[in-house]
Scaffold this motif. Sequence first.
Motif, PDB file in Angstrom:
ATOM      1  N   GLY A 118       0.782  -1.117   0.159  1.00  0.00           N
ATOM      2  CA  GLY A 118       0.034  -0.113   0.142  1.00  0.00           C
ATOM      3  C   GLY A 118       0.915   1.289   0.050  1.00  0.00           C
ATOM      4  O   GLY A 118       0.540   2.273  -0.796  1.00  0.00           O
ATOM      5  N   ALA A 119       1.895   1.213   0.655  1.00  0.00           N
ATOM      6  CA  ALA A 119       2.610   2.362   0.901  1.00  0.00           C
ATOM      7  C   ALA A 119       3.467   2.567  -0.335  1.00  0.00           C
ATOM      8  O   ALA A 119       3.817   3.708  -1.015  1.00  0.00           O
ATOM      9  CB  ALA A 119       3.952   2.308   1.973  1.00  0.00           C
ATOM     10  N   HIS A 120       3.869   1.556  -1.026  1.00  0.00           N
ATOM     11  CA  HIS A 120       4.617   1.660  -2.200  1.00  0.00           C
ATOM     12  C   HIS A 120       3.443   2.204  -3.544  1.00  0.00           C
ATOM     13  O   HIS A 120       4.065   2.982  -4.249  1.00  0.00           O
ATOM     14  CB  HIS A 120       5.246   0.070  -2.624  1.00  0.00           C
ATOM     15  CG  HIS A 120       5.757   0.037  -4.015  1.00  0.00           C
ATOM     16  ND1 HIS A 120       7.199   0.719  -4.320  1.00  0.00           N
ATOM     17  CD2 HIS A 120       5.556  -0.487  -5.127  1.00  0.00           C
ATOM     18  CE1 HIS A 120       7.403   0.658  -5.440  1.00  0.00           C
ATOM     19  NE2 HIS A 120       6.503  -0.261  -5.887  1.00  0.00           N
ATOM     20  N   GLN A 121       2.507   1.606  -3.243  1.00  0.00           N
ATOM     21  CA  GLN A 121       1.461   1.999  -4.416  1.00  0.00           C
ATOM     22  C   GLN A 121       1.144   3.587  -4.166  1.00  0.00           C
ATOM     23  O   GLN A 121       0.941   4.159  -5.142  1.00  0.00           O
ATOM     24  CB  GLN A 121       0.021   1.260  -4.374  1.00  0.00           C
ATOM     25  CG  GLN A 121       0.415  -0.163  -4.881  1.00  0.00           C
ATOM     26  CD  GLN A 121      -0.818  -1.042  -4.725  1.00  0.00           C
ATOM     27  OE1 GLN A 121      -1.845  -0.594  -3.941  1.00  0.00           O
ATOM     28  NE2 GLN A 121      -0.725  -2.101  -5.248  1.00  0.00           N
ATOM     29  N   THR A 122       0.890   3.975  -3.126  1.00  0.00           N
ATOM     30  CA  THR A 122       0.757   5.410  -2.680  1.00  0.00           C
ATOM     31  C   THR A 122       1.825   6.124  -3.317  1.00  0.00           C
ATOM     32  O   THR A 122       1.451   7.198  -3.533  1.00  0.00           O
ATOM     33  CB  THR A 122       0.599   5.580  -1.158  1.00  0.00           C
ATOM     34  OG1 THR A 122      -0.183   4.643  -0.577  1.00  0.00           O
ATOM     35  CG2 THR A 122       0.198   7.028  -0.801  1.00  0.00           C
ATOM     36  N   ARG A 123       3.069   5.870  -3.137  1.00  0.00           N
ATOM     37  CA  ARG A 123       4.216   6.525  -3.571  1.00  0.00           C
ATOM     38  C   ARG A 123       4.331   6.661  -5.093  1.00  0.00           C
ATOM     39  O   ARG A 123       4.750   7.856  -5.599  1.00  0.00           O
ATOM     40  CB  ARG A 123       5.373   5.822  -3.271  1.00  0.00           C
ATOM     41  CG  ARG A 123       5.958   6.320  -1.748  1.00  0.00           C
ATOM     42  CD  ARG A 123       7.302   5.513  -1.839  1.00  0.00           C
ATOM     43  NE  ARG A 123       8.075   5.840  -0.581  1.00  0.00           N
ATOM     44  CZ  ARG A 123       9.108   5.206  -0.235  1.00  0.00           C
ATOM     45  NH1 ARG A 123       9.608   4.422  -0.979  1.00  0.00           N
ATOM     46  NH2 ARG A 123       9.790   5.662   0.668  1.00  0.00           N
ATOM     47  N   GLN A 124       3.648   5.629  -5.678  1.00  0.00           N
ATOM     48  CA  GLN A 124       3.755   5.703  -7.376  1.00  0.00           C
ATOM     49  C   GLN A 124       2.719   6.772  -7.604  1.00  0.00           C
ATOM     50  O   GLN A 124       2.124   7.382  -7.997  1.00  0.00           O
ATOM     51  CB  GLN A 124       3.427   4.538  -7.896  1.00  0.00           C
ATOM     52  CG  GLN A 124       4.732   3.597  -7.553  1.00  0.00           C
ATOM     53  CD  GLN A 124       4.500   2.268  -8.290  1.00  0.00           C
ATOM     54  OE1 GLN A 124       3.192   1.680  -8.556  1.00  0.00           O
ATOM     55  NE2 GLN A 124       5.409   1.323  -8.174  1.00  0.00           N
TER      56      GLN A 124
END
Length: 124
Positions: A118-124
Amino acid sequence: AEKQAASGLVLENNMIVTRYNEAEEALKNQAANFQTEAVNSKLLIDEVSHAHAQCEIELEKYKISEKRVSDASQLESQDIESRLRRQVSILEEAMGSAVEAAEIERGRHDRAVEVLVGAHQTRQ
């Protein structure tokens, strides 16, 4: 002649009495020997009977001892079996706890992965 004949009869009678007395003495000695042998035989029979009774007592002692050993062996086997069952039960509980702990850790890991994704997707 009559005196001489009477004297011969007296002499013969004395010899008969002497032989009778000797035979009677020999019979008394034989009877005493038989009586001694009978007493000795009775003593021997008593000794054998006593030895037999002692053997019977020792046999009973052996049987009792053998039963005690058998009982002790059986109790020891039951004790070992009981201890093994307790150990298996403890191991089963430990395995159950380990599985639960692994499932909890897996859940934490899965949530951590979700958070990271989720954090990774939010960063993108």
